[in-house]
Design a protein around this motif. Structure first.
Motif, PDB file in Angstrom:
ATOM      1  N   ASP A 355       0.470 -14.111  -4.482  1.00  0.00           N
ATOM      2  CA  ASP A 355       1.445 -13.361  -3.677  1.00  0.00           C
ATOM      3  C   ASP A 355       0.989 -11.921  -3.557  1.00  0.00           C
ATOM      4  N   ASP A 358       4.321  -7.653   0.486  1.00  0.00           N
ATOM      5  CA  ASP A 358       4.989  -8.201   1.669  1.00  0.00           C
ATOM      6  C   ASP A 358       4.317  -7.698   2.953  1.00  0.00           C
ATOM      7  N   ASP A 387       6.270 -17.786   6.699  1.00  0.00           N
ATOM      8  CA  ASP A 387       6.555 -17.165   5.406  1.00  0.00           C
ATOM      9  C   ASP A 387       7.368 -15.901   5.689  1.00  0.00           C
ATOM     10  N   HIS A 389       8.247 -13.456   4.063  1.00  0.00           N
ATOM     11  CA  HIS A 389       7.714 -12.203   3.500  1.00  0.00           C
ATOM     12  C   HIS A 389       6.249 -11.977   3.877  1.00  0.00           C
ATOM     13  N   ASP A 390       5.640 -12.941   4.533  1.00  0.00           N
ATOM     14  CA  ASP A 390       4.204 -12.881   4.824  1.00  0.00           C
ATOM     15  C   ASP A 390       3.430 -12.427   3.586  1.00  0.00           C
ATOM     16  N   SER A 391       3.646 -13.145   2.480  1.00  0.00           N
ATOM     17  CA  SER A 391       3.031 -12.680   1.230  1.00  0.00           C
ATOM     18  C   SER A 391       2.298 -13.774   0.454  1.00  0.00           C
TER      19      SER A 391
END
Ligand SMILES: Cc1ncc(COP(=O)(O)O)c(C=O)c1O
Length: 429
Positions: A355, A358, A387, A389-391
């Protein structure tokens, strides 16, 4: 080195220059590295080659009960294969059906049958206004593809270190009768490598779904895929636990030998209660006259029993362990303490989950690609590829050789650093 967020703008800009030069150097190497899918390496496939020698034209292909494996019949699988897979799946042989070469195919079929025929007499899902599935996230993209394909609405449920957020699962399942299922990878999950805690499994078995046709899709794909001899995760067996809790029909358990023998040429199975199996057999007898019994026999003759399988998995682990450890080592060395990423350290399975900050995952994956490293697409671990959070980035260490993997991880860490610096600098503006 101190956390990036604590660095001044000037310090970050200086560091950026240095790292950009390193990135250019990587681009000059003309790399072609692929860490996108969780496939076994050729070295792993080699350890199963003996399977090609256990049957020849001189062999008797008759089962213990007299079944001739060369001919039609025995819809639910030969007795010996049921015993082998039942041991692997920790259930009784009369609670499983052996299918063909892919568990994903069995899951697809299970959803498909529920859509057109319903579940044990319930209304077929295609006749309902809305059907929903809970999707623990991050999760396995191909699960999500199946439910998306059938127009089933997917509802994200966050994963925790002990499994899905069970407060949320209990509340949603009890309050909404359009929720018909939940995707679970309970051991060494894809992509985080998390195994569900005893409490999580007990709570699963005691769910009180509003829908009588709600089923837990328990995909135990990594049931014997440990990395270590002395440090292994163990699950409470879900079928027995559901029975104990008075919910014997609430779960379908799936598994295959894909990452034990040959992916795409293994054998797959479903385990479920007697009621569910009777329901499934009604479809199966229309669908096929029988699956590939020769392949079932080949697996039985090669592994002999569960002990043979466990020994075999040790050989896989000897190849996989150094790769997992190399990934973790590089992440710790390059990114430890920088506060620009977190990762899991699984004790089995096929994946490590990363992860980043963000909003950075897509850019990191794209940057890797520009220097010759293909990662699983950012977003793939979420329903609809989104996703929020694009994480999350899935790391699949199995396929590349160790030297390639080391290069790939150095490049990956470099891209994480560069993209994070840009992100922090943009926020400081
Ligand atoms: C969680 C999970 N389930 C199922 C599969 C595919 O299994 P099969 O080859 O039996 O279809 C995979 C493969 O990566 C997986 O990660």
């Amino acid at each position: 080195m101190k956390p990036y967020v604590e660095m001044t703008k000037e310090e970050l800009q200086e560091l950026r220059k240095e790292l950009s030069a390193q990135y250019k150097e990587f681009q000059g190497r003309d790399l072609k590295l692929d860490m996108s899918r969780g496939k076994p390496s050729a070295e792993q496939l080699d350890i199963s080659m003996g399977m090609m020698d256990v049957l020849s034209s001189n062999d008797d292909l008759t089962c213990e009960d007299g079944t001739d494996c060369r001919n039609y019949g025995v819809l639910a699988g030969i007795k010996e294969a049921k015993e082998l897979l039942a041991d692997m799946m920790e259930v009784a042989p009369d609670h499983i059906i052996i299918y063909g070469n892919s568990s994903l195919n069995v899951m697809y079929d299970t959803v498909s049958r529920s859509m057109t025929q319903g579940v044990m007499g319930s209304t077929p899902w295609c006749k309902l206004d809305k059907v929903k599935f809970l999707c623990p996230v991050p999760g396995y993209d191909r699960h999500f593809s199946i439910t998306e394909y059938f127009g089933i609405e997917m509802v994200n449920v966050p994963m925790t270190p002990t499994g899905p957020d069970m407060d949320l699962v209990e509340q949603l399942v009890a309050s909404d009768d359009s929720i018909k299922g939940i995707w679970c990878v309970p051991k060494y999950s894809n992509p985080q490598g998390i195994s569900y805690s005893d409490e999580t499994v007990r709570r699963f078995a005691r769910l009180k779904p509003a829908a009588s046709d709600f089923r837990i899709y328990w995909d135990n794909a990594y049931t014997i895929h440990h990395l270590y001899d002395n440090d292994q995760d163990h699950l409470i067996e879900i079928l027995a636990e559901c029975k104990r809790a008075g919910n014997p029909d609430m779960v379908y358990k799936f598994a295959s030998t894909s990452k034990v023998s040959f992916p795409g040429s293994g054998i797959a199975a479903i385990a479920a209660s007697e009621n569910n199996l009777t329901d499934i057999m009604k479809q199966l007898k229309i669908q096929t006259i029988g699956h590939d019994k020769v392949n079932q026999l080949r697996h039985v003759r090669f592994f002999k029993d569960i002990h043979g399988m466990v020994e075999h998995m040790r050989k896989h682990a000897d190849i996989m362990r150094p790769k997992f450890e190399a990934v973790i080592e590089t992440l710790e060395k390059e990114l430890g303490g920088l506060q620009i990423g977190e990762w899991t350290s699984p004790k089995g399975g096929y994946f490590i989950s990363f992860d980043c900050l963000d909003g950075c995952a897509k850019t990191i994956v794209a940057k890797c690609k520009k220097a010759g490293l293909v990662m699983t697409g950012a977003g793939a671990t979420y329903p609809y590829g989104k996703d929020p959070h694009d994480s999350n980035i899935r790391i699949a260490p199995s396929y590349p050789t160790l030297p390639d993997l080391n290069q790939a991880m150095e490049l990956f860490a470099l891209c994480v650093k560069l993209v994070s610096i840009d992100h922090i600098l943009a926020e400081k503006q």
